[in-house]
Motif scaffolding. Structure first.
Motif, PDB file in Angstrom:
ATOM      1  N   LYS A 385     -26.018 -86.008  46.967  1.00  0.00           N
ATOM      2  CA  LYS A 385     -26.159 -87.321  47.581  1.00  0.00           C
ATOM      3  C   LYS A 385     -27.570 -87.872  47.426  1.00  0.00           C
ATOM      4  O   LYS A 385     -27.767 -89.087  47.404  1.00  0.00           O
ATOM      5  N   ALA A 386     -28.541 -86.969  47.302  1.00  0.00           N
ATOM      6  CA  ALA A 386     -29.929 -87.410  47.148  1.00  0.00           C
ATOM      7  C   ALA A 386     -30.258 -87.809  45.716  1.00  0.00           C
ATOM      8  O   ALA A 386     -31.330 -88.359  45.471  1.00  0.00           O
ATOM      9  N   GLY A 387     -29.365 -87.546  44.792  1.00  0.00           N
ATOM     10  CA  GLY A 387     -29.619 -87.892  43.392  1.00  0.00           C
ATOM     11  C   GLY A 387     -29.528 -86.665  42.502  1.00  0.00           C
ATOM     12  O   GLY A 387     -28.814 -85.697  42.812  1.00  0.00           O
ATOM     13  N   LEU A 388     -30.257 -86.691  41.402  1.00  0.00           N
ATOM     14  CA  LEU A 388     -30.238 -85.605  40.430  1.00  0.00           C
ATOM     15  C   LEU A 388     -31.301 -84.571  40.799  1.00  0.00           C
ATOM     16  O   LEU A 388     -32.493 -84.872  40.835  1.00  0.00           O
ATOM     17  N   ASN A 389     -30.859 -83.352  41.079  1.00  0.00           N
ATOM     18  CA  ASN A 389     -31.768 -82.255  41.416  1.00  0.00           C
ATOM     19  C   ASN A 389     -32.033 -81.418  40.170  1.00  0.00           C
ATOM     20  O   ASN A 389     -31.099 -81.074  39.430  1.00  0.00           O
ATOM     21  N   VAL A 390     -33.298 -81.080  39.954  1.00  0.00           N
ATOM     22  CA  VAL A 390     -33.719 -80.308  38.781  1.00  0.00           C
ATOM     23  C   VAL A 390     -34.433 -79.051  39.264  1.00  0.00           C
ATOM     24  O   VAL A 390     -35.444 -79.137  39.971  1.00  0.00           O
ATOM     25  N   HIS A 391     -33.905 -77.875  38.913  1.00  0.00           N
ATOM     26  CA  HIS A 391     -34.543 -76.590  39.211  1.00  0.00           C
ATOM     27  C   HIS A 391     -34.780 -75.886  37.881  1.00  0.00           C
ATOM     28  O   HIS A 391     -33.851 -75.723  37.085  1.00  0.00           O
ATOM     29  N   ASN A 392     -36.009 -75.446  37.637  1.00  0.00           N
ATOM     30  CA  ASN A 392     -36.310 -74.816  36.360  1.00  0.00           C
ATOM     31  C   ASN A 392     -37.249 -73.638  36.541  1.00  0.00           C
ATOM     32  O   ASN A 392     -37.969 -73.526  37.534  1.00  0.00           O
ATOM     33  N   SER A 393     -37.233 -72.749  35.571  1.00  0.00           N
ATOM     34  CA  SER A 393     -38.118 -71.592  35.559  1.00  0.00           C
ATOM     35  C   SER A 393     -37.962 -70.906  34.198  1.00  0.00           C
ATOM     36  O   SER A 393     -37.291 -71.442  33.304  1.00  0.00           O
ATOM     37  N   HIS A 394     -38.581 -69.730  34.055  1.00  0.00           N
ATOM     38  CA  HIS A 394     -38.491 -68.949  32.827  1.00  0.00           C
ATOM     39  C   HIS A 394     -37.999 -67.537  33.140  1.00  0.00           C
ATOM     40  O   HIS A 394     -38.277 -67.008  34.216  1.00  0.00           O
ATOM     41  N   VAL A 395     -37.256 -66.959  32.188  1.00  0.00           N
ATOM     42  CA  VAL A 395     -36.886 -65.553  32.231  1.00  0.00           C
ATOM     43  C   VAL A 395     -37.831 -64.819  31.305  1.00  0.00           C
ATOM     44  O   VAL A 395     -37.854 -65.070  30.092  1.00  0.00           O
ATOM     45  N   THR A 396     -38.646 -63.941  31.870  1.00  0.00           N
ATOM     46  CA  THR A 396     -39.657 -63.232  31.083  1.00  0.00           C
ATOM     47  C   THR A 396     -39.281 -61.767  30.945  1.00  0.00           C
ATOM     48  O   THR A 396     -38.403 -61.247  31.649  1.00  0.00           O
ATOM     49  N   GLY A 397     -39.960 -61.090  30.032  1.00  0.00           N
ATOM     50  CA  GLY A 397     -39.750 -59.660  29.850  1.00  0.00           C
ATOM     51  C   GLY A 397     -38.490 -59.287  29.118  1.00  0.00           C
ATOM     52  O   GLY A 397     -38.079 -58.122  29.140  1.00  0.00           O
ATOM     53  N   LEU A 398     -37.856 -60.237  28.453  1.00  0.00           N
ATOM     54  CA  LEU A 398     -36.622 -59.932  27.718  1.00  0.00           C
ATOM     55  C   LEU A 398     -36.913 -59.219  26.410  1.00  0.00           C
ATOM     56  O   LEU A 398     -36.336 -58.178  26.098  1.00  0.00           O
ATOM     57  N   HIS A 399     -37.795 -59.810  25.606  1.00  0.00           N
ATOM     58  CA  HIS A 399     -38.063 -59.308  24.261  1.00  0.00           C
ATOM     59  C   HIS A 399     -39.566 -59.150  24.068  1.00  0.00           C
ATOM     60  O   HIS A 399     -40.370 -59.876  24.666  1.00  0.00           O
ATOM     61  N   SER A 400     -39.909 -58.203  23.228  1.00  0.00           N
ATOM     62  CA  SER A 400     -41.313 -58.006  22.879  1.00  0.00           C
ATOM     63  C   SER A 400     -41.737 -58.870  21.709  1.00  0.00           C
ATOM     64  O   SER A 400     -42.934 -58.957  21.410  1.00  0.00           O
ATOM     65  N   MET A 401     -40.767 -59.494  21.040  1.00  0.00           N
ATOM     66  CA  MET A 401     -41.042 -60.383  19.909  1.00  0.00           C
ATOM     67  C   MET A 401     -40.368 -61.724  20.184  1.00  0.00           C
ATOM     68  O   MET A 401     -39.493 -61.828  21.049  1.00  0.00           O
ATOM     69  N   PRO A 402     -40.770 -62.785  19.463  1.00  0.00           N
ATOM     70  CA  PRO A 402     -40.140 -64.096  19.691  1.00  0.00           C
ATOM     71  C   PRO A 402     -38.630 -64.050  19.468  1.00  0.00           C
ATOM     72  O   PRO A 402     -38.120 -63.316  18.626  1.00  0.00           O
ATOM     73  N   ILE A 403     -37.932 -64.842  20.257  1.00  0.00           N
ATOM     74  CA  ILE A 403     -36.468 -64.915  20.171  1.00  0.00           C
ATOM     75  C   ILE A 403     -36.083 -65.630  18.882  1.00  0.00           C
ATOM     76  O   ILE A 403     -36.526 -66.746  18.615  1.00  0.00           O
ATOM     77  N   MET A 404     -35.233 -64.970  18.088  1.00  0.00           N
ATOM     78  CA  MET A 404     -34.797 -65.539  16.821  1.00  0.00           C
ATOM     79  C   MET A 404     -33.594 -66.458  16.992  1.00  0.00           C
ATOM     80  O   MET A 404     -33.474 -67.471  16.303  1.00  0.00           O
ATOM     81  N   SER A 405     -32.695 -66.107  17.901  1.00  0.00           N
ATOM     82  CA  SER A 405     -31.458 -66.866  18.033  1.00  0.00           C
ATOM     83  C   SER A 405     -30.950 -66.741  19.457  1.00  0.00           C
ATOM     84  O   SER A 405     -31.210 -65.743  20.144  1.00  0.00           O
ATOM     85  N   ILE A 406     -30.228 -67.771  19.890  1.00  0.00           N
ATOM     86  CA  ILE A 406     -29.636 -67.788  21.219  1.00  0.00           C
ATOM     87  C   ILE A 406     -28.247 -68.399  21.108  1.00  0.00           C
ATOM     88  O   ILE A 406     -28.033 -69.363  20.366  1.00  0.00           O
ATOM     89  N   SER A 407     -27.283 -67.809  21.800  1.00  0.00           N
ATOM     90  CA  SER A 407     -25.903 -68.280  21.752  1.00  0.00           C
ATOM     91  C   SER A 407     -25.300 -68.127  23.134  1.00  0.00           C
ATOM     92  O   SER A 407     -25.664 -67.221  23.895  1.00  0.00           O
ATOM     93  N   THR A 408     -24.369 -69.018  23.462  1.00  0.00           N
ATOM     94  CA  THR A 408     -23.754 -69.015  24.785  1.00  0.00           C
ATOM     95  C   THR A 408     -22.243 -68.900  24.662  1.00  0.00           C
ATOM     96  O   THR A 408     -21.646 -69.366  23.690  1.00  0.00           O
ATOM     97  N   SER A 409     -21.643 -68.275  25.666  1.00  0.00           N
ATOM     98  CA  SER A 409     -20.192 -68.163  25.744  1.00  0.00           C
ATOM     99  C   SER A 409     -19.656 -69.324  26.561  1.00  0.00           C
ATOM    100  O   SER A 409     -20.204 -69.678  27.597  1.00  0.00           O
ATOM    101  N   ARG A 410     -18.557 -69.927  26.095  1.00  0.00           N
ATOM    102  CA  ARG A 410     -17.993 -71.080  26.787  1.00  0.00           C
ATOM    103  C   ARG A 410     -17.342 -70.684  28.107  1.00  0.00           C
ATOM    104  O   ARG A 410     -17.268 -71.474  29.026  1.00  0.00           O
ATOM    105  N   ASN A 411     -16.871 -69.454  28.204  1.00  0.00           N
ATOM    106  CA  ASN A 411     -16.214 -68.985  29.427  1.00  0.00           C
ATOM    107  C   ASN A 411     -17.155 -68.050  30.177  1.00  0.00           C
ATOM    108  O   ASN A 411     -17.529 -66.994  29.674  1.00  0.00           O
ATOM    109  N   GLY A 412     -17.545 -68.453  31.372  1.00  0.00           N
ATOM    110  CA  GLY A 412     -18.415 -67.609  32.177  1.00  0.00           C
ATOM    111  C   GLY A 412     -19.881 -67.937  32.052  1.00  0.00           C
ATOM    112  O   GLY A 412     -20.675 -67.551  32.904  1.00  0.00           O
ATOM    113  N   GLY A 413     -20.280 -68.636  30.994  1.00  0.00           N
ATOM    114  CA  GLY A 413     -21.660 -69.057  30.849  1.00  0.00           C
ATOM    115  C   GLY A 413     -22.619 -67.950  30.474  1.00  0.00           C
ATOM    116  O   GLY A 413     -23.827 -68.077  30.718  1.00  0.00           O
ATOM    117  N   SER A 414     -22.158 -66.847  29.883  1.00  0.00           N
ATOM    118  CA  SER A 414     -23.061 -65.780  29.472  1.00  0.00           C
ATOM    119  C   SER A 414     -23.938 -66.248  28.317  1.00  0.00           C
ATOM    120  O   SER A 414     -23.496 -66.998  27.443  1.00  0.00           O
TER     121      SER A 414
END
Length: 782
Positions: A385-414
């Motif tokens: 009701k207040a409008g568009l809410n934006v929440h953001n942050s970063h997930v760190t500690g995943l990889h020791s090297m830059p991420i080459m590729s990212i893909s998402t699943s349509r079911n479940g949002g993995s």
């Protein structure tokens, strides 16, 4: 009607202990490598070399072409490996040269830049392989993007291809294994810019002289695509000659240019060429050094909103409003929404937008994830009701090297991420009251995939498979001199999980769940039986709901079971026989007969001593008797007949609704009515009432079909084919049940049925019937 359930007596899955088979599949786990691994002829190119379409085709960007792999759950193969049809789209020759002005003026200014004494001007020109292709034209594919389903003539996906030399084209496979270029958007947009004097806003505004190096660079950068992405299907309202509105299906393609411009193309569906272009609008994004693009589509309270997410190579990410004029049901943002504003020099490589349901707020929300270096940036967008809410942050500690590729699943949002060192991580969103946290999990890749260098990943539409393009890792601590690139497939779900999803599916379409079907096919062929839990639950659901989707699923399982019963040939059919039928006289005189007798005696002795072992071996292999094979064949025929009768009733319903007199509009109405009426197993009262109304409307007229060769009447006695009195046999269309007597006809993707081509004189409702999918497997008719 009797249950279409095959007898389980004598099947290996039921003779053995049921728990043992389930344990063997459970021990494999969800992540299993599938064969075959496909080798690529050329090295991969581009930042995201793998893209999986909604119609289960995987495109791989290489330096020589776009390699396309079509996943097909083959109904005629008894091999449990993946069945992939491979095609490729070659690169254009010669390389693309962008048009920025008169050829003589362009040549003159390039010579001036090449001889410039200022190294700050001369060096950037010499190393730029787009402006100065003489330094060596770029070869390879930069990015590919699949459209949603329903964009080409067959209702399948289109492929937008961007090469490293900035040529953007759209391709379609209107035939089974042949690709056709529909549009060259680089050429079209260049002509549009030339018509308005290379000005975006107003062609009347005088432009700087082409002698200025900055002007030359500006004209190039406004035609150099960085990324392109398709929107979902939408409808526009078109005014007809009688002032009535007609909904026209359209799709949008957004193209991000190097100067930050957003070019939004709108196409009429199905796309067939230049005549399908509805409009082309250019939007100023104001993003410096743009690097990536994605569509943001949000639905709230029955209202749809749309925008474009643009990422920068220096850090910022924001959503830009897109004014979709005359698009039905869409609204736009009033102003841009900044998702990340810090210019921290961390480039944005890839952006994905996932639509989810917020369990605490009880509404839809959008989760935007982006790869920024070795971090994953996430942003949760929620309308309250207040409008568009934006929440953001970063997930760190995943990889020791830059991420080459990212893909998402349509079911479940993995969310799946990978780095060059071969590590693949899975992020699962878990909602809190207002924001979201991520459950992190490392994917333990199986042997043969683990330890390799990964260049890209992509998840199949329903999350059944993860495709990886990889090369060799370090060998004895050293990099290999020559690398071989290959595409490998690993499972993300077990066959039991895939079967459970198919039973509870909301799509009600087998073709759109091909990846899940392939997992079930794999298990049936390996075990040579349908899993008992699946067969029991499917049989219960079929008889309680009567869903034709579940009947088609049952038919698929029975056909795969029938294939598992077939004996595989020991040798390839094309190989010559090596049996010797000739006997040399010298060998026969030298005592060949006693030796042969001795050999026969040894064989008979072995047969006597190992007869029990041979019987046990046959039983362990699950060899089926002729009665069992005939029983499965009878069940297949019964399920096919049920699906055919259900489709016949739908066709007759269309005939009754759309014709004042049931004249011969390429549908044998009288034959269909007689076929259903003469079926002793058909006790459908609604069908009998419909047939009675149609027979009254026909007023004893039959409108028979005639053979094109001898003009004899073709009786309707078989649902698959028709034969005249002179012996001429014709196949029947599986959609309209008309006899296919044309030069060509269509077959479904699994070669399950045939259908005739729609004719120009056919009414719209008949064309709609003919354009539908296969009634047995839901795959399109090509």
């Amino acid at each position: 009607m009797a249950s279409a359930e095959p007898s389980r007596e004598g099947e290996p899955g039921h003779e053995a202990e049921p728990g043992r088979e389930r344990d063997s599949w459970a021990q494999l786990g969800p992540v299993v490598r599938r064969e075959p691994a496909l080798k690529l002829l050329n090295p991969v190119s581009g930042l995201e070399p793998l893209t999986w379409s909604d119609d289960h085709r995987l495109s791989v960007s290489t330096t020589g072409s776009v390699s396309v792999m079509d996943l097909v759950p083959d109904l005629r193969s008894s091999v449990p490996d993946l069945v992939l049809h491979r095609t490729h789209i070659p690169l254009h020759q010669p390389p693309c040269e962008l048009q920025v002005g008169p050829e003589d003026k362009v040549k003159k200014v390039k010579e001036k830049l090449e001889k410039c004494s200022d190294p700050t001007i001369r060096q950037p020109f010499l190393v730029d392989r787009i402006i100065n292709p003489q330094s060596g034209a770029l070869q390879g594919v930069k990015y590919t993007s699949w459209s949603p389903l329903g964009c080409d003539l067959n209702g399948r996906c289109l492929l937008a291809c961007l090469t490293l030399d900035c040529r953007l084209t759209i391709h379609s496979s209107h035939k089974r294994l042949q690709w056709t270029q529909l549009l060259d958007l680089t050429e079209l947009y260049g002509e549009m810019l030339k018509a308005r004097n290379y000005s975006v806003e107003n062609s009347d505004v005088p432009q700087p002289s082409l002698d200025d190096p900055d002007e030359l660079q500006r004209r190039y950068r406004m035609q150099m695509p960085v990324r392109m992405e398709w929107s979902s299907l939408c409808n526009t309202q078109q005014v007809q000659s009688n002032n009535a509105y007609k909904d026209i299906g359209t799709v949008l393609l957004a193209v991000l240019m190097e100067n930050g411009d957003l070019v939004v193309w709108q196409f009429r569906l199905p796309m067939q060429g230049k005549g399908s272009v509805v409009s082309c609008n250019t939007i100023k994004s104001g993003v410096s050094s743009p690097s990536v693009l994605a569509w943001w589509e949000y639905e709230h309270g029955g209202r749809k909103m749309s925008g474009l997410i643009v990422g920068s190579s220096v850090g910022p990410v924001k959503i830009l409003p897109v004014n979709l004029k005359a698009v039905k049901g869409y609204f736009t943002l009033r102003q841009p929404v900044v998702l990340w504003q810090e210019t921290d020099q961390i480039p944005v490589h890839n952006i994905k937008c996932v639509s989810l349901f917020h369990p605490h707020q009880k509404c839809n929300c959008s989760l935007v994830v982006a790869a920024r270096g070795s971090y994953v940036f996430w942003c949760l967008l929620l309308i309250s009701k207040a409008g568009l809410n934006v929440h953001n942050s970063h997930v760190t500690g995943l990889h020791s090297m830059p991420i080459m590729s990212i893909s998402t699943s349509r079911n479940g949002g993995s969310i799946f991420t990978c780095s060059m060192d071969g590590a693949v991580k899975k992020l699962t969103p878990v909602f809190t009251d207002m924001a979201v946290v991520f459950k992190q999990e490392e994917i333990a890749l199986p042997e043969g995939v683990a330890g390799q260098r990964i260049h890209g990943i992509s998840v199949s539409p329903n999350g059944a498979y993860l495709a990886l393009v990889s090369t060799e890792g370090l060998i004895n601590g050293f990099h290999p001199v020559n690398r071989s690139y290959q595409v490998q497939f690993v499972t993300l779900k077990t066959p039991d999980e895939a079967a459970a999803e198919l039973l509870e599916s909301q799509l009600q379409n087998l073709y759109r769940q091909t990846d899940l079907l392939d997992l079930v096919r794999w298990r049936v062929l390996k075990d040579r039986c349908i899993p008992p839990f699946l067969q029991d639950e499917l049989d219960d659901k079929v008889h309680t709901t009567g869903s034709t989707y579940l009947w088609r699923f049952k038919l698929f399982l029975l056909r795969i079971l029938y294939q598992s019963m077939q004996k595989a040939p020991t040798e390839a059919l094309w190989k010559p026989s090596h049996q010797d039928s000739k006997v040399f006289v010298g060998e026969e005189e030298a005592g060949g007969a006693p030796a042969e007798e001795a050999e026969q005696g040894e064989v008979s002795q072995v047969a006597e001593t190992s007869g029990l072992e041979e019987l046990r071996e046959k039983k362990a292999k699950g060899e089926f008797s002729e009665e069992q094979v005939n029983e499965i064949t009878a069940w297949i025929e019964e399920v096919e007949s049920h699906l055919t009768r259900e489709h016949m009733k739908r066709v007759l319903g269309e005939v009754y609704l759309h014709t004042l007199i049931t004249e011969n509009t390429c549908i044998p109405t009288k034959g269909l009515c007689d076929f259903l009426s003469n079926d002793p197993t058909n006790e459908d009262r609604a069908a009998k009432v419909l047939i009675g109304h149609i027979m009254n409307k026909m007023n004893k007229q039959t409108f028979p079909e005639h053979c094109n060769l001898c003009k004899e009447i073709l009786p309707f006695t078989d649902r698959k084919q028709a034969a005249c009195s002179n012996g001429h046999i014709w196949l029947r269309c599986a959609r309209s049940f008309q006899v296919c007597q044309g030069v060509s006809y269509r077959r479904c993707l699994l070669q399950d049925s045939v259908a005739s081509e729609p004719r120009p004189e056919d009414p719209d409702w008949v064309k709609k019937i003919l354009q539908g999918p296969c009634t047995f497997c839901d795959s399109p008719l090509l």
